[in-house]
Design a protein around this motif. Structure first.
Motif, PDB file in Angstrom:
ATOM      1  N   GLU A 131       0.822  -1.262  -0.046  1.00  0.00           N
ATOM      2  CA  GLU A 131       0.019  -0.072  -0.237  1.00  0.00           C
ATOM      3  C   GLU A 131       0.811   1.188   0.012  1.00  0.00           C
ATOM      4  O   GLU A 131       1.486   1.488   0.887  1.00  0.00           O
ATOM      5  N   VAL A 132       0.948   1.802  -1.109  1.00  0.00           N
ATOM      6  CA  VAL A 132       1.631   3.047  -1.334  1.00  0.00           C
ATOM      7  C   VAL A 132       0.981   4.499  -0.880  1.00  0.00           C
ATOM      8  O   VAL A 132       1.464   5.554  -0.672  1.00  0.00           O
ATOM      9  N   ASP A 138      -2.161  -4.640 -14.167  1.00  0.00           N
ATOM     10  CA  ASP A 138      -0.550  -3.904 -14.486  1.00  0.00           C
ATOM     11  C   ASP A 138      -0.736  -2.653 -13.975  1.00  0.00           C
ATOM     12  O   ASP A 138      -1.662  -1.895 -13.769  1.00  0.00           O
ATOM     13  N   GLY A 139       0.804  -2.273 -13.610  1.00  0.00           N
ATOM     14  CA  GLY A 139       0.747  -0.873 -13.338  1.00  0.00           C
ATOM     15  C   GLY A 139       0.407  -0.291 -11.827  1.00  0.00           C
ATOM     16  O   GLY A 139      -0.054  -1.113 -11.052  1.00  0.00           O
ATOM     17  N   TRP A 140       0.440   0.941 -11.603  1.00  0.00           N
ATOM     18  CA  TRP A 140       0.159   1.507 -10.332  1.00  0.00           C
ATOM     19  C   TRP A 140      -1.355   1.841 -10.454  1.00  0.00           C
ATOM     20  O   TRP A 140      -1.957   2.697 -11.445  1.00  0.00           O
ATOM     21  N   LEU A 141      -2.245   1.335  -9.408  1.00  0.00           N
ATOM     22  CA  LEU A 141      -3.582   1.685  -9.482  1.00  0.00           C
ATOM     23  C   LEU A 141      -4.286   1.426  -8.251  1.00  0.00           C
ATOM     24  O   LEU A 141      -3.716   1.220  -7.238  1.00  0.00           O
ATOM     25  N   PRO A 142      -5.464   2.290  -8.287  1.00  0.00           N
ATOM     26  CA  PRO A 142      -6.419   2.218  -7.064  1.00  0.00           C
ATOM     27  C   PRO A 142      -6.920   0.890  -6.693  1.00  0.00           C
ATOM     28  O   PRO A 142      -7.139   0.047  -7.572  1.00  0.00           O
ATOM     29  N   MET A 143      -7.318   0.507  -5.452  1.00  0.00           N
ATOM     30  CA  MET A 143      -7.465  -0.838  -5.044  1.00  0.00           C
ATOM     31  C   MET A 143      -8.850  -0.581  -4.104  1.00  0.00           C
ATOM     32  O   MET A 143      -8.839   0.111  -3.294  1.00  0.00           O
ATOM     33  N   ASP A 144      -9.704  -1.343  -4.383  1.00  0.00           N
ATOM     34  CA  ASP A 144     -11.086  -1.359  -3.805  1.00  0.00           C
ATOM     35  C   ASP A 144     -10.431  -2.094  -2.463  1.00  0.00           C
ATOM     36  O   ASP A 144     -10.090  -3.371  -2.374  1.00  0.00           O
ATOM     37  N   PRO A 145     -10.858  -1.667  -1.141  1.00  0.00           N
ATOM     38  CA  PRO A 145     -10.802  -2.354  -0.041  1.00  0.00           C
ATOM     39  C   PRO A 145     -11.277  -3.720   0.206  1.00  0.00           C
ATOM     40  O   PRO A 145     -10.768  -4.515   0.652  1.00  0.00           O
ATOM     41  N   GLU A 154      -8.287   6.636  -0.673  1.00  0.00           N
ATOM     42  CA  GLU A 154      -7.972   6.409  -1.930  1.00  0.00           C
ATOM     43  C   GLU A 154      -6.619   5.405  -1.887  1.00  0.00           C
ATOM     44  O   GLU A 154      -5.581   5.896  -1.968  1.00  0.00           O
ATOM     45  N   ILE A 155      -6.971   4.023  -1.574  1.00  0.00           N
ATOM     46  CA  ILE A 155      -5.860   3.419  -1.582  1.00  0.00           C
ATOM     47  C   ILE A 155      -5.055   3.050  -3.009  1.00  0.00           C
ATOM     48  O   ILE A 155      -5.801   2.627  -3.865  1.00  0.00           O
ATOM     49  N   PHE A 156      -3.859   3.229  -2.960  1.00  0.00           N
ATOM     50  CA  PHE A 156      -2.999   2.688  -4.133  1.00  0.00           C
ATOM     51  C   PHE A 156      -1.900   1.871  -4.011  1.00  0.00           C
ATOM     52  O   PHE A 156      -1.656   1.617  -3.066  1.00  0.00           O
ATOM     53  N   THR A 157      -1.686   0.894  -5.188  1.00  0.00           N
ATOM     54  CA  THR A 157      -0.835  -0.094  -4.852  1.00  0.00           C
ATOM     55  C   THR A 157      -0.066  -0.378  -6.210  1.00  0.00           C
ATOM     56  O   THR A 157      -0.546   0.066  -7.296  1.00  0.00           O
ATOM     57  N   PRO A 158       1.090  -0.888  -6.276  1.00  0.00           N
ATOM     58  CA  PRO A 158       1.832  -1.296  -7.401  1.00  0.00           C
ATOM     59  C   PRO A 158       1.384  -2.765  -8.000  1.00  0.00           C
ATOM     60  O   PRO A 158       1.146  -3.592  -6.993  1.00  0.00           O
ATOM     61  N   GLY A 159       1.077  -2.902  -9.080  1.00  0.00           N
ATOM     62  CA  GLY A 159       0.706  -4.197  -9.722  1.00  0.00           C
ATOM     63  C   GLY A 159       1.483  -4.719 -10.571  1.00  0.00           C
ATOM     64  O   GLY A 159       2.874  -4.618 -10.237  1.00  0.00           O
TER      65      GLY A 159
END
Length: 325
Positions: free
Chosen positions: A211-212, A243-250, A217-222
């Motif tokens: 979790e970055v 792929d990529g850096w993206l928002p993640m649903d809890p 608004e949770i963002f994470t690297p994929g």
């Protein structure tokens, strides 16, 4: 008698000539040694002028060893200091914080750098970066028009590309040997980490969520990110397959139930671990139940410079504390 004096004089003359030759030979050797030392001392400078193809495929010609350097991004700055060139740095990014010496160096802005301030510092070399060069085309051109050499360093996506960045900056500054030595040291350390990771059996490999940026608004690297490469290096599995850096649903995170949660936002979140463990519905996630929620130094795991391998080790300790003690 005269003949005897003549012979003695000839003998003395011969001895004198030999001694003179010896002294001349010694002096010549000393001069050669002095000359040799002289050529060795500026060995790095003798590489100039040097032509480097930068990350934008520009043929950048550096005529002389740069005496003043401006770095537009923290990763470049860390590389410059890692190569022992810190005294040449006259300007750095607002977000530069390592090593401590950068706090005393003139700040030139961040994503939008101050062109006038950079020009006023009279640098010989500006180290830009491919990750932001497309947003600052006009500013970089203004620097070039002012007669300043601009080198755009590649945006590294894997370890080999990090090594290329270090060698590019080293070559540009006449310290190619130091760059190669630093890269060799990083490779050796990385191999030690990989060797230890080999001890982890496939069935024991842990799933990880990184979790970055925290809620809401949770963002994470994929996949296809450097962070994903680092997780693979330590034999951990990223729960994010997109792929990529993206928002993640809890809810998606709860459903994928990671064994470990890594946060990297501790530098601006007061209690990053508590921020995660106190969320509604997260108490049943394996990472939370087993108290394997760990905050790691964001700079060490995101800046593509000399400390990156240390960042891999920090990740390894967080995910497999029993292996990487």
């Amino acid at each position: 008698m005269k003949k005897l004096y003549s012979l003695l004089f000839a003998l003395l003359l011969a001895v004198g000539l030999l001694a003179g030759c010896g002294a001349s030979s010694d002096n010549q050797k000393e001069n050669e040694n002095a000359s040799g030392e002289e050529t060795k001392a500026p060995k790095e400078e003798s590489a100039f002028p040097v032509t480097i193809k930068d990350a934008l495929d520009n043929e950048v010609v550096i005529e002389e060893k740069p005496e003043k350097i401006v770095s537009l991004i923290p990763s470049n700055t860390e590389i410059v200091f890692g190569l022992g060139l810190g005294e040449q740095v006259v300007g750095v990014n607002d977000y530069d914080n390592y090593p401590e010496e950068v706090n005393e160096i003139e700040k030139i802005g961040s994503m939008e750098f101050n062109v006038e301030k950079i020009i006023s510092l009279k640098p010989n070399l500006v180290l830009a970066h491919a990750s932001s060069a497309h947003n600052s085309v006009e500013g970089l051109q203004q620097l070039r028009d002012a007669g300043i050499t601009v080198l755009v360093v590649n945006d590294a996506k894997n370890f080999d590309e990090v090594y290329q960045s270090i060698e590019m900056i080293g070559t540009a500054n006449g310290v190619k040997d130091k760059a190669e030595a630093l890269v060799a040291e990083m490779k050796e350390k990385l191999e030690e980490i990989k060797a230890k990771a080999q001890e982890i059996k496939i069935e024991d490999q842990k799933t990880v969520f990184v979790e970055v940026a925290p809620a809401p608004e949770i963002f994470t690297p994929g996949k296809n990110t450097f962070m994903d490469v680092m997780l693979q290096t330590i034999h951990a599995k990223n729960i994010v397959t997109e792929d990529g850096w993206l928002p993640m649903d809890p809810e998606a995170i709860i459903e994928r139930n990671p064994d470990v949660i890594i946060t990297t936002h501790g530098y601006y979140t007061e209690d990053p671990v508590g921020n995660v463990t106190s969320r509604d519905g997260w108490q049943d996630i394996t990472a939370v139940k087993n108290k394997q929620v760990v905050d790691v130094d964001s700079d060490m795991v995101t800046r593509t410079g000399p400390r990156l391998v240390e960042g891999v080790e920090e990740l390894a300790k967080a995910v497999y504390p029993e292996v990487f003690k």
